[in-house]
Enzyme design. Structure first.
Site, PDB file in Angstrom:
ATOM      1  N   HIS A  46      41.531  51.560  33.180  1.00 45.03           N
ATOM      2  CA  HIS A  46      42.537  50.517  32.916  1.00 45.03           C
ATOM      3  C   HIS A  46      43.708  51.092  32.117  1.00 45.03           C
ATOM      4  O   HIS A  46      44.870  50.798  32.396  1.00 45.03           O
ATOM      5  CB  HIS A  46      41.936  49.373  32.081  1.00 45.03           C
ATOM      6  N   LYS A  98      32.508  35.650  35.509  1.00 44.19           N
ATOM      7  CA  LYS A  98      31.572  36.783  35.519  1.00 44.19           C
ATOM      8  C   LYS A  98      30.655  36.825  34.293  1.00 44.19           C
ATOM      9  O   LYS A  98      29.929  37.794  34.120  1.00 44.19           O
ATOM     10  CB  LYS A  98      32.365  38.090  35.594  1.00 44.19           C
ATOM     11  N   ARG A 117      41.047  51.773  43.182  1.00 42.43           N
ATOM     12  CA  ARG A 117      40.225  52.972  42.967  1.00 42.43           C
ATOM     13  C   ARG A 117      39.836  53.621  44.287  1.00 42.43           C
ATOM     14  O   ARG A 117      39.961  54.814  44.467  1.00 42.43           O
ATOM     15  CB  ARG A 117      38.947  52.596  42.204  1.00 42.43           C
ATOM     16  N   SER A 169      34.044  48.870  34.467  1.00 46.21           N
ATOM     17  CA  SER A 169      33.475  48.305  33.235  1.00 46.21           C
ATOM     18  C   SER A 169      31.979  48.085  33.412  1.00 46.21           C
ATOM     19  O   SER A 169      31.195  48.288  32.480  1.00 46.21           O
ATOM     20  CB  SER A 169      34.147  46.968  32.911  1.00 46.21           C
TER      21      SER A 169
HETATM   22  O1  PNS Z   1      39.302  42.604  36.276  1.00 47.93           O
HETATM   23  P1  PNS Z   1      39.056  41.650  37.404  1.00 47.93           P
HETATM   24  O2  PNS Z   1      37.917  40.737  37.040  1.00 47.93           O
HETATM   25  O3  PNS Z   1      38.847  42.348  38.711  1.00 47.93           O
HETATM   26  O4  PNS Z   1      40.384  40.759  37.540  1.00 47.93           O
HETATM   27  C1  PNS Z   1      40.462  39.704  38.471  1.00 47.93           C
HETATM   28  C2  PNS Z   1      41.654  38.787  38.182  1.00 47.93           C
HETATM   29  C3  PNS Z   1      41.661  38.366  36.731  1.00 47.93           C
HETATM   30  C4  PNS Z   1      42.939  39.517  38.498  1.00 47.93           C
HETATM   31  C5  PNS Z   1      41.544  37.556  39.133  1.00 47.93           C
HETATM   32  O5  PNS Z   1      40.239  37.081  39.096  1.00 47.93           O
HETATM   33  C6  PNS Z   1      42.483  36.417  38.707  1.00 47.93           C
HETATM   34  O6  PNS Z   1      43.676  36.537  38.833  1.00 47.93           O
HETATM   35  N1  PNS Z   1      41.890  35.334  38.174  1.00 47.93           N
HETATM   36  C7  PNS Z   1      42.615  34.189  37.669  1.00 47.93           C
HETATM   37  C8  PNS Z   1      42.379  32.962  38.528  1.00 47.93           C
HETATM   38  C9  PNS Z   1      43.207  33.044  39.784  1.00 47.93           C
HETATM   39  O7  PNS Z   1      44.417  33.130  39.748  1.00 47.93           O
HETATM   40  N2  PNS Z   1      42.517  33.014  40.933  1.00 47.93           N
HETATM   41  C10 PNS Z   1      43.161  33.131  42.224  1.00 47.93           C
HETATM   42  C11 PNS Z   1      43.050  34.519  42.790  1.00 47.93           C
HETATM   43  S1  PNS Z   1      41.340  35.092  42.859  1.00 47.93           S
END
Ligand code: PNS
Length: 161
Positions: free
Chosen positions: A17, A41, A90, A129
């Site tokens: 990150h 999660k 990745r 992570s």
């Molecule tokens: O680190 P991650 O868990 O892969 O990040 C995922 C993230 C936070 C980018 C995604 O889950 C997100 O944007 N969540 C906020 C809710 C949202 O906007 N959902 C619509 C798209 S999944």
């Protein structure tokens, strides 16, 4: 494209990150690291802990700020007046999921929000992570993968001290 957001769960933040944050900070005027609060999660670290670890790790970057967000990312971005998302890729395994999110965010925002992908530096291509947590849980030294402070917080969390 002055201000961008790098969103994620960051449970916890890793050198993978931080590599994306560092490279974004040299490319864009301002980088907001958006820490998702309502993660489905079931995170190991609380929102405050996840945020604090990133704040500590990015303290030397003048153009990086860390902000929590709740709900939809695109709603938060509208409030913050940001129209570009940065995400790291990745491997090909990330691609399908990332493409789906990027395209739906673009569609739902009526083409006002775009996603820029940075390919992760090769030395962090395997890093996640989840893998870091799994090793840390069994007492393995993870200081190659995360900053010292995060490695310490992991030990504390797993009561290994
Ligand atoms: O680190 P991650 O868990 O892969 O990040 C995922 C993230 C936070 C980018 C995604 O889950 C997100 O944007 N969540 C906020 C809710 C949202 O906007 N959902 C619509 C798209 S999944």
């Amino acid at each position: 494209m002055g201000k961008v957001i790098y969103p994620g769960s960051f449970d916890p933040v890793t050198y993978g990150h931080l590599d994306i944050i560092k490279r974004s900070a040299s490319m864009f005027e301002e980088v907001v690291v958006g820490v998702l609060s309502n993660s489905a999660k079931n995170p190991l670290f609380s929102l405050e802990e996840r945020t604090e670890m990133i704040v500590e790790a990015v303290k030397d970057y003048d153009n990086v700020t860390v902000i929590n967000f709740d709900g939809l990312l695109i709603d938060f971005m509208k409030k913050q007046d940001i129209s570009v998302i940065v995400r790291g890729l990745r491997a090909v395994t990330d691609f399908e999921y990332e493409l789906q999110i990027a395209q739906s965010n673009r569609k739902i925002s009526k083409d006002t929000i775009d996603t820029v992908f940075l390919t992760t530096s090769i030395e962090y291509a395997y890093l996640s992570s989840s893998i870091v947590k799994e090793y840390a849980r069994y007492g393995t030294d993870v200081s190659e993968f995360v900053p010292e402070y995060v490695a310490f917080k992991l030990k504390e969390k797993y009561k290994l001290m």
